[in-house]
Design a protein around this motif. Structure first.
Motif, PDB file in Angstrom:
ATOM      1  N   GLN A 144       0.848  -1.189   0.000  1.00 23.23           N
ATOM      2  CA  GLN A 144       0.000   0.000   0.000  1.00 23.23           C
ATOM      3  C   GLN A 144       0.888   1.245   0.000  1.00 23.23           C
ATOM      4  O   GLN A 144       1.944   1.256   0.635  1.00 23.23           O
ATOM      5  N   ILE A 145       0.436   2.266  -0.718  1.00 18.52           N
ATOM      6  CA  ILE A 145       1.129   3.548  -0.722  1.00 18.52           C
ATOM      7  C   ILE A 145       0.129   4.632  -0.359  1.00 18.52           C
ATOM      8  O   ILE A 145      -0.921   4.761  -1.003  1.00 18.52           O
ATOM      9  N   PHE A 146       0.449   5.372   0.680  1.00 18.17           N
ATOM     10  CA  PHE A 146      -0.394   6.487   1.120  1.00 18.17           C
ATOM     11  C   PHE A 146       0.367   7.782   0.858  1.00 18.17           C
ATOM     12  O   PHE A 146       1.507   7.936   1.285  1.00 18.17           O
ATOM     13  N   GLY A 181      -1.916   5.470  -3.629  1.00 16.30           N
ATOM     14  CA  GLY A 181      -1.253   5.261  -4.905  1.00 16.30           C
ATOM     15  C   GLY A 181      -1.073   3.793  -5.181  1.00 16.30           C
ATOM     16  O   GLY A 181      -1.329   2.936  -4.323  1.00 16.30           O
ATOM     17  N   LEU A 182      -0.607   3.474  -6.386  1.00 17.70           N
ATOM     18  CA  LEU A 182      -0.456   2.090  -6.811  1.00 17.70           C
ATOM     19  C   LEU A 182       1.002   1.623  -6.682  1.00 17.70           C
ATOM     20  O   LEU A 182       1.916   2.309  -7.149  1.00 17.70           O
ATOM     21  N   ASN A 237      10.119  10.019  -5.439  1.00 11.12           N
ATOM     22  CA  ASN A 237       9.791  11.115  -6.350  1.00 11.12           C
ATOM     23  C   ASN A 237       8.392  10.818  -6.881  1.00 11.12           C
ATOM     24  O   ASN A 237       8.201   9.940  -7.718  1.00 11.12           O
ATOM     25  N   ASP A 238       7.426  11.530  -6.376  1.00  4.83           N
ATOM     26  CA  ASP A 238       6.008  11.268  -6.653  1.00  4.83           C
ATOM     27  C   ASP A 238       5.579  12.077  -7.884  1.00  4.83           C
ATOM     28  O   ASP A 238       4.930  13.117  -7.771  1.00  4.83           O
ATOM     29  N   LEU A 262      -5.678   8.842  -9.728  1.00  2.00           N
ATOM     30  CA  LEU A 262      -5.302   7.653 -10.498  1.00  2.00           C
ATOM     31  C   LEU A 262      -4.594   8.056 -11.782  1.00  2.00           C
ATOM     32  O   LEU A 262      -3.507   7.566 -12.094  1.00  2.00           O
ATOM     33  N   ARG A 263      -5.203   8.941 -12.520  1.00  7.77           N
ATOM     34  CA  ARG A 263      -4.676   9.315 -13.833  1.00  7.77           C
ATOM     35  C   ARG A 263      -3.355  10.082 -13.732  1.00  7.77           C
ATOM     36  O   ARG A 263      -2.411   9.815 -14.458  1.00  7.77           O
ATOM     37  N   CYS A 264      -3.297  11.029 -12.816  1.00 11.70           N
ATOM     38  CA  CYS A 264      -2.165  11.958 -12.843  1.00 11.70           C
ATOM     39  C   CYS A 264      -0.910  11.428 -12.161  1.00 11.70           C
ATOM     40  O   CYS A 264       0.177  11.963 -12.388  1.00 11.70           O
ATOM     41  N   LYS A 265      -1.023  10.372 -11.336  1.00  9.92           N
ATOM     42  CA  LYS A 265       0.132   9.959 -10.531  1.00  9.92           C
ATOM     43  C   LYS A 265       0.561   8.502 -10.669  1.00  9.92           C
ATOM     44  O   LYS A 265       1.593   8.127 -10.114  1.00  9.92           O
ATOM     45  N   ASN A 266      -0.186   7.680 -11.387  1.00 12.06           N
ATOM     46  CA  ASN A 266       0.060   6.243 -11.276  1.00 12.06           C
ATOM     47  C   ASN A 266       0.494   5.548 -12.549  1.00 12.06           C
ATOM     48  O   ASN A 266       0.340   4.327 -12.681  1.00 12.06           O
ATOM     49  N   ALA A 267       1.070   6.280 -13.482  1.00  9.21           N
ATOM     50  CA  ALA A 267       1.658   5.628 -14.649  1.00  9.21           C
ATOM     51  C   ALA A 267       2.831   4.754 -14.198  1.00  9.21           C
ATOM     52  O   ALA A 267       3.488   5.054 -13.189  1.00  9.21           O
ATOM     53  N   PRO A 268       3.115   3.666 -14.904  1.00 12.96           N
ATOM     54  CA  PRO A 268       4.264   2.830 -14.521  1.00 12.96           C
ATOM     55  C   PRO A 268       5.544   3.656 -14.436  1.00 12.96           C
ATOM     56  O   PRO A 268       5.880   4.414 -15.353  1.00 12.96           O
ATOM     57  N   GLY A 269       6.247   3.515 -13.321  1.00 14.19           N
ATOM     58  CA  GLY A 269       7.504   4.229 -13.138  1.00 14.19           C
ATOM     59  C   GLY A 269       7.370   5.639 -12.608  1.00 14.19           C
ATOM     60  O   GLY A 269       8.370   6.347 -12.479  1.00 14.19           O
ATOM     61  N   PHE A 270       6.165   6.062 -12.263  1.00 16.43           N
ATOM     62  CA  PHE A 270       5.958   7.430 -11.779  1.00 16.43           C
ATOM     63  C   PHE A 270       6.340   7.621 -10.317  1.00 16.43           C
ATOM     64  O   PHE A 270       6.174   8.721  -9.777  1.00 16.43           O
ATOM     65  N   THR A 271       6.855   6.556  -9.667  1.00 15.33           N
ATOM     66  CA  THR A 271       7.318   6.704  -8.283  1.00 15.33           C
ATOM     67  C   THR A 271       8.713   6.103  -8.130  1.00 15.33           C
ATOM     68  O   THR A 271       8.891   5.014  -7.568  1.00 15.33           O
TER      69      THR A 271
END
Length: 326
Positions: free
Chosen positions: A88-90, A141-142, A195-196, A216-225
């Motif tokens: 889980q990511i908060f 987050g995912l 790096n979020d 969901l849309r703005c932060k969770n593309a693969p590799g976005f963290t």
């Protein structure tokens, strides 16, 4: 790969792999690594398994860090992955006073009659009141967005305004549910760097304004963290509320702020999340981004950019942005 910045304290945890090898949980001491899957009982397969038994394992890690007779291998030549795979990511939003002021001013209506100075003063007063009286703002987050600290970041073709958000991340070391603020810090195993990344163009729904934000849309593309490089035990971080968060873009400093500017510290965030969710070992609580994002500078990410992010005592990550190819 960039020169690796070593963490504070006698040791840290990480996830490593040899060329063409499988990732393994490792104990990092200076510039050498010990494979914990063979050095600990129950042969943990990853760092999360180490965290599952954190209280009893921590003394063993201290002893292993001083044992020169083990099968240490040099850090050089090993690939460094994200230090832990969270379930889980908060993510805390609007948690840095100066950052929120900057965003509010940047997004204010063209019809706003206030001067910039008046707007900043009013927003600052709201932030001070919020820190004293209100609750943190947290969303989820995912885990699939997590990538390594030196991996390339693929900018999706649909992301019109990709931005950086370097943050301190607390890593949970034991299950936490409905814990008080005074108890909360005891549930944190350690800290790492996140790096979020955020696509500013899709933060707000254009088609359904009444619903508001679309995390969901703005932060969770693969590799976005991008995460890591190290998990530094909490005992080696004297004060998570007094660390320097710095991000450089192509060598130019964009973010350079202290965690003192947080409205809600680690303990308040962990306690707040635990009131609703059951935090599990390996989970991440991201504490929000300080001032200096791309939206503030009027300079968003593009292919070829290199981000270098560091936090006091936690090492540094270096990621290159590439465009989506298909």
């Amino acid at each position: 790969m960039a020169t690796l910045a070593l963490p504070a304290g006698p040791f840290a945890l990480g996830t490593f792999s040899a060329p063409d090898g499988e990732p393994f949980p490792g104990l990092l001491v200076q510039e050498r690594v010990l494979d914990l899957s063979g050095a600990l009982d129950r042969s943990p397969s990853d760092v999360r398994a180490v965290l599952e038994r954190w209280e009893e394992t921590l003394p063993l890690l201290r002893a292993l860090a001083e044992d020169d007779g083990r099968g240490w291998r040099p850090l050089e030549g090993l690939r460094v992955h994200a230090p832990v795979e969270p379930r889980q990511i908060f993510q805390s939003g609007a948690n840095y006073r100066q950052h929120v002021i900057d965003l509010e001013v940047a997004h204010r209506s063209p019809d706003d009659p206030r001067t910039v100075e008046e707007a900043r003063a009013e927003i600052a007063a709201v932030m001070d009141r919020r820190a004293a009286e209100d609750l943190p703002y947290v969303f989820t987050g995912l885990p699939s967005a997590v990538t390594g600290p030196y991996d390339d970041v693929v900018l999706p073709s649909w992301a019109e305004k990709p931005d950086w958000e370097l943050e301190l991340a607390a890593v949970i070391g034991r299950p936490a549910h409905r814990v008080s603020v005074d108890e909360a810090i005891g549930y944190v195993a350690g800290y790492t760097i996140a790096n979020d990344l955020t696509d500013r163009a899709t933060v707000f729904r254009r088609d359904m304004k009444a619903i508001g934000t679309d995390w969901l849309r703005c932060k969770n593309a693969p590799g976005f963290t991008p995460l890591g490089p190290w998990l530094v035990p909490a005992e080696s971080v004297a004060d998570p509320g007094d660390l320097r968060v710095t991000l450089k873009l192509n060598g130019d400093t964009m973010q350079d702020e202290s965690t003192k500017d947080m409205l809600f510290g680690v303990a308040r965030l962990v306690s707040y999340v635990s009131r609703t969710a059951r935090l599990l070992p390996g989970d991440l609580v991201l504490t929000g981004s300080p001032a200096g994002n791309g939206i503030h500078w009027g300079r968003l990410l593009r292919a070829g950019d290199v981000m270098e992010g560091s936090i006091t005592g936690l090492g540094a990550q270096r990621t290159r942005c590439v465009g989506e190819t298909s």
